[in-house]
Design an enzyme around this catalytic site. Structure first.
Site, short mmCIF file in Angstrom:
data_model
loop_
_atom_site.label_atom_id
_atom_site.label_comp_id
_atom_site.label_asym_id
_atom_site.label_seq_id
_atom_site.Cartn_x
_atom_site.Cartn_y
_atom_site.Cartn_z
N GLU A 197 3.01 18.73 9.80
CA GLU A 197 2.84 17.32 10.13
C GLU A 197 1.36 16.98 10.32
OE1 GLU A 197 4.93 15.03 9.95
OE2 GLU A 197 6.94 15.84 10.23
N ASP A 245 12.09 19.46 0.77
CA ASP A 245 11.65 18.38 -0.11
C ASP A 245 10.25 18.50 -0.69
OD1 ASP A 245 10.76 18.09 2.49
OD2 ASP A 245 11.15 15.96 2.64
N GLU A 294 20.76 7.07 6.67
CA GLU A 294 20.08 8.36 6.58
C GLU A 294 20.88 9.38 5.77
OE1 GLU A 294 17.11 10.21 8.42
OE2 GLU A 294 16.63 8.32 7.43
N GLU A 347 11.09 6.74 1.32
CA GLU A 347 11.35 7.51 0.10
C GLU A 347 11.94 6.67 -1.03
OE1 GLU A 347 10.92 10.20 3.48
OE2 GLU A 347 12.29 8.51 3.14
#
Length: 610
Positions: free
Chosen positions: A192, A327, A443, A503
């Protein structure tokens, strides 16, 4: 809240659940500041001199570059590939001159996106300046990313791209004053921090040329490089800062594959800009490991969700997905290839092998009432080898990035079939947005997979049977469908939230820039207006607890409480609003033939032939 995981032991399941807390980007409440650096190491080896403080401007400030290396390299550094960057195939559509009426509409829509951004930015500036995040309903602060101004740094390039130059200058002045000797948490998530902070400063430099942002990128890069100071030089992905400051670290036995595999772009760009090969060497070692073990996993071609970094074993887990926890590993293969000017072929090999497997096992066509020709990416369990692979027909908002990934790679490597897969994946996310009453996708959800991607027809009775199988506790199917608020085609909605994710619009933006098809801009406008209407809070935009309610229910408050909840992660402005802004910009603003985005939507300039 999270996807169901069927690991081989309950111990592994529990451990992964702990890791998921940070990966799913739910920052913890602010804690008291912890001073990491000092003139005396917190943990030191006998006879080791203390690191010397470094003077920065008028301040004497601790620098991570002064911390001694415990496990120095014994081999020469791997250097960036040499040679003139290749002329890669054109990615962006050759847009014709814009019609005047189209320009008027586009600029009005772009202005609406910018107004939403400015409202959120001004609220952050007033109530949470230099902190990680603003709570958009109550105006409090959240410091879940070490208190290093995640929203501040994440949005430097966004401010510049939107023409907010005075705000950019103010933000840079505040961001370069971030003190890496002080943290709200002893343990940081290296992934992150890499994508938000290092990526944010690098992109700010690339778009603006402001040298102070590169200096700060180097400062963050020095700290992140410390995560690689382990016996096998693989990173400690959850790095204890006190331990890193003076002690000995080892890579962990349980690591999410995306977190170790998604440092490539940022470290590569930092080496390109500085000429210092330490960062590229660090990620090149990881890339070689993925290359060596690509065909040794239980689903050859892909790598499982969790790996053992301590033993450098990428093969033992049984869950494979392009979604959460994996991902950006896959996303970075074609993007790093582009960032290196096509000079390192291993990234094409890794993409080709992994996507051949994903296309065969992970992609599926859902059965829909309108027989839509769309695709969704699910997750696969392989207990022994590929012959044991079983699809879990789950969809995630997060995995919507795959449409853009396939399309970009397909254009860059002249693979029209991949561009078409990217189209169907993107159209699948657009379809899912439209299927819900608010016009917003949840989600996590499940649908009925078609037996064939080529021939699939709606069967209402089959859908009802699948709904019953997913919810055996209810006797009456019609009551079940009503109570669970299941649109036709959906058998379960595991996570009903919308957390301001980017996304879907990311892939819609990329498909528009690649095809020039106006339908993608129209879809983007529908998405933006739906999101703005449902998420606008007292101070800024707030995440939604349940997208299955109607807009009337939102106004009245849902039976389970408020429709919105007090969260606005930094990626709302840095990614979601940036992609909405760019799709309504002129196409030469961050052209895909000149720039490549990291997974936090930070654009890095691509090297191109002179």
């Amino acid at each position: 809240m999270f996807p169901t995981r069927r690991y081989t032991t309950y111990l592994l399941l529990a451990a992964c659940s702990i890791l998921l807390i940070t990966y799913y980007r739910e920052p913890l409440a602010s804690s008291a500041g912890i001073r990491i650096g000092s003139q005396v190491p917190l943990i030191s080896e006998p006879g080791t001199p203390p690191p010397k403080p470094v003077t920065a401007g008028s301040k004497t400030r601790f620098q991570w570059s002064s911390v001694p290396t415990v496990y120095p390299l014994t081999v020469p550094l791997t250097t960036l590939p040499s040679g003139t960057p290749h002329k890669l195939p054109q990615i962006q559509y050759a847009f014709p001159p814009e019609r005047e009426d189209h320009a008027i509409t586009r600029k009005e829509r772009q202005a609406a996106v910018k107004a939403t951004f400015e409202r959120c930015w001004n609220a952050y500036r007033q109530h949470a300046w230099t902190h990680d995040e603003l709570t958009p309903l109550t105006g409090r602060i959240r410091d879940g990313f070490a208190g290093w101004g995640a929203s501040l740094v994440d949005n430097l390039d966004t401010l510049w791209l939107m023409g907010l130059k005075s705000e950019f200058e103010e933000a840079v002045a505040a961001a370069i004053d971030i003190d890496l000797a002080i943290s709200t948490s002893e343990v940081i998530n290296v992934f992150e921090t890499n994508i938000r902070h290092l990526g944010g400063f690098l992109a700010a430099y690339d778009v603006s040329g402001e040298p102070r942002t590169l200096d700060k990128a180097i400062e963050f890069g020095e700290m992140l490089l410390k995560a690689f100071d382990t016996p096998n030089r693989l990173p400690k992905t959850r790095m204890n800062l006190r331990e890193a400051f003076g002690g000995r670290m080892e890579a962990d036995t349980l690591v999410l594959v995306a977190e170790i595999g998604s440092l490539t772009m940022e470290f590569t760009r930092l080496s390109q800009l500085t000429g210092d090969m330490r960062w590229y060497d660090a990620v090149a070692r990881i890339t070689r490991l993925f290359d060596a073990q690509q065909e040794k996993t239980r689903l050859p071609g892909m790598w499982p969700v969790s790996i053992n970094a301590k033993t450098a074993d990428l093969t033992n887990d049984t869950l494979f997905t392009l979604g959460a926890m994996s991902d950006s590993l896959y996303e970075y293969f074609p993007k790093t290839y582009a960032l290196l000017g096509g000079l390192e072929p291993v990234y094409k090999k890794l993409y080709d092998g992994s996507m051949a497997t994903a296309i065969k096992y992970n992609l599926w066509r859902p059965m829909t009432p309108d027989n839509a020709d769309i695709l969704i990416s699910g997750q696969v369990k392989a207990l022994t080898d590929a012959s044991s692979a079983r699809l879990d027909p789950q969809g995630q908002h997060l995995v919507c990035f795959t449409g853009g990934m396939f399309a970009l790679a397909g254009k860059m490597w002249n693979e029209p079939a991949h561009v078409e897969i990217g189209r169907k994946l993107t159209d699948g996310c657009i379809w899912t947005y439209k299927a819900f009453p608010l016009g917003i996708m949840p989600e996590i959800f499940r649908m009925v997979p078609c037996e064939s991607r080529l021939d699939c027809h709606w069967d209402e009775e089959l859908w009802r049977q699948e709904v019953k199988m997913m919810h055996p506790e209810s006797a009456d199917i019609d009551t079940l469908i009503t109570n669970f608020r299941l649109p036709k085609g959906f058998t379960d909605i595991q996570d009903r939230r919308y957390i301001l994710r980017p996304e879907a619009i990311e892939s819609v933006f990329i498909m528009y820039r690649i095809t020039g098809e106006e339908k993608y801009r129209e879809a983007a406008w529908d998405m933006f207006t739906a999101i703005r209407a449902a998420t606008e809070g007292r101070l800024a935009n707030a995440a939604l607890a349940d997208v299955t309610y109607t807009s009337d229910a939102l106004l009245k408050g849902t039976p389970s409480g408020n429709a919105q909840y007090d969260s606005m992660e930094s990626f709302w402005m840095a990614e979601t609003l940036k992609y909405f802004y760019l799709i309504f910009s002129e196409p030469d603003l961050i052209s895909l033939d000149e720039w490549v985005f990291n997974t936090e939507a930070h654009p890095f300039r691509r090297p191109t032939p002179a």
